[in-house]
Design a protein around this motif. Structure first.
Motif, short mmCIF file in Angstrom:
data_model
loop_
_atom_site.label_atom_id
_atom_site.label_comp_id
_atom_site.label_asym_id
_atom_site.label_seq_id
_atom_site.Cartn_x
_atom_site.Cartn_y
_atom_site.Cartn_z
N VAL A 179 14.85 -4.31 39.18
CA VAL A 179 13.95 -3.06 38.73
C VAL A 179 12.59 -3.21 38.10
O VAL A 179 12.51 -4.07 37.26
N TYR A 180 11.66 -2.57 38.92
CA TYR A 180 10.40 -2.84 38.63
C TYR A 180 9.76 -1.46 38.45
O TYR A 180 10.30 -0.58 38.28
N GLY A 181 8.56 -1.63 37.23
CA GLY A 181 7.98 -0.25 36.93
C GLY A 181 6.53 -0.50 36.92
O GLY A 181 6.01 -1.71 36.34
N THR A 182 5.57 0.54 37.41
CA THR A 182 4.16 0.42 37.01
C THR A 182 3.80 1.54 36.49
O THR A 182 4.11 2.73 36.95
N GLN A 183 3.11 1.45 35.29
CA GLN A 183 2.50 2.96 34.69
C GLN A 183 1.44 3.47 35.56
O GLN A 183 1.40 4.60 35.56
N PHE A 184 0.58 2.68 36.03
CA PHE A 184 -0.46 3.17 37.09
C PHE A 184 0.21 3.40 38.38
O PHE A 184 1.22 3.27 38.77
N HIS A 185 -0.87 4.12 39.00
CA HIS A 185 -0.42 4.44 40.45
C HIS A 185 -1.06 3.34 41.35
O HIS A 185 -2.06 3.22 41.88
N PRO A 186 -0.22 2.49 42.11
CA PRO A 186 -0.63 1.45 43.09
C PRO A 186 -1.37 2.20 44.09
O PRO A 186 -2.23 1.74 44.81
N GLU A 187 -0.90 3.37 44.57
CA GLU A 187 -1.41 4.11 45.77
C GLU A 187 -2.76 4.64 45.57
O GLU A 187 -3.36 5.21 46.39
N LYS A 188 -3.13 4.87 44.30
CA LYS A 188 -4.38 5.20 44.09
C LYS A 188 -5.36 4.07 43.40
O LYS A 188 -6.31 4.59 42.84
N SER A 189 -4.84 2.89 43.57
CA SER A 189 -5.56 1.92 42.99
C SER A 189 -6.25 0.99 43.80
O SER A 189 -6.53 -0.31 43.81
N GLY A 190 -6.53 1.80 45.10
CA GLY A 190 -7.43 0.87 45.93
C GLY A 190 -6.70 -0.16 46.80
O GLY A 190 -5.71 -0.53 46.67
N ASP A 191 -7.56 -1.07 47.09
CA ASP A 191 -7.16 -2.37 47.89
C ASP A 191 -6.06 -3.39 46.91
O ASP A 191 -5.10 -3.71 47.31
N ALA A 192 -6.44 -3.35 45.56
CA ALA A 192 -5.30 -4.08 44.64
C ALA A 192 -4.15 -3.36 44.68
O ALA A 192 -3.13 -4.27 44.77
N GLY A 193 -4.17 -2.09 44.55
CA GLY A 193 -2.84 -1.58 44.46
C GLY A 193 -2.00 -1.60 45.73
O GLY A 193 -0.78 -1.73 45.67
N LEU A 194 -2.92 -1.55 46.88
CA LEU A 194 -1.93 -1.71 48.37
C LEU A 194 -1.55 -3.35 48.20
O LEU A 194 -0.47 -3.36 49.07
N ARG A 195 -2.17 -4.41 47.71
CA ARG A 195 -1.62 -5.66 47.70
C ARG A 195 -0.28 -5.74 47.08
O ARG A 195 0.50 -6.28 47.19
#
Length: 203
Positions: A179-195
């Motif tokens: 189980v993982y969680g991210t408080q930030f939005h990877p899908e809104k975090s540009g290339d870093a989030g996509l990676r």
């Protein structure tokens, strides 16, 4: 296939578009059988904790999510991450899924600088505390996008990364088992989030 849990909360289709742009098959679904047959699950979420938990409870999917979380990678995003914890103190006390240790509390109560704005909104540097396959394509110190007024605390043993906001080390990424969680939005975090999503798709 990655199943994105549809329970009436969250911008599901931008997340699906991000995954598909990475070449990852993704499906928005509220069906238990589809969650069981998926290779990975993402639990998104925006809004208030109690309302989101009530909507999730109403779907009847909570037992399924708990069962599948022991078998395959599950990622909670933003409010979806907060739902993974045992309880939240957002306008009262409300039970969560209990898949990660700790609790959710108001960020404003922890900040010692009243000039700092809440919600914590915008780009912030992510400081990796523990290496993990989720960071396979992610560099320490890259910036990610946050929008939240509550944050996870008392979860040091499950915390993989934080972002500094004033005196508070905001819990940015957690993991317990699969189980993982991210408080930030990877899908809104540009290339870093996509990676980061790409790495999740390879877990």
């Amino acid at each position: 296939m990655i199943a994105i849990v549809d329970y009436g909360v969250g911008n599901l289709f931008s997340l699906r578009s991000s995954l598909e742009a990475l070449g990852l098959a993704a499906e928005v679904t509220g069906e238990a059988d589809r969650l069981r047959s998926a290779d990975r699950i993402i639990l998104p979420g925006v809004g208030a904790f109690a309302d989101a938990k009530a909507k999730l409870d109403a779907t009847g999917l909570v037992p399924v999510l708990r069962e599948e979380a022991a078998r395959k990678p599950l990622l909670g995003i933003c409010l979806g991450m907060q739902l993974l914890f045992g309880r939240s103190f957002e306008y009262g006390e409300h039970p969560g899924l209990g898949l990660v240790g700790g609790e959710v509390a108001a960020l404003r109560e922890e900040l010692d600088d009243p000039a700092l704005k809440v919600p914590h909104m915008g780009w912030n540097r992510l400081e990796i505390l523990r290496d993990d396959p989720l960071f396979r394509y992610f560099q320490n110190g890259e910036h990610v996008y946050y929008v939240h007024s509550f944050y996870a605390r008392h979860c040091a043993e499950d915390t993989l990364a934080v972002s500094r906001y004033g005196n508070v080390a905001v819990t940015g990424v957690v993991r317990r088992g699969k189980v993982y969680g991210t408080q930030f939005h990877p899908e809104k975090s540009g290339d870093a989030g996509l990676r980061l999503l790409k790495a999740f798709g390879e877990l």
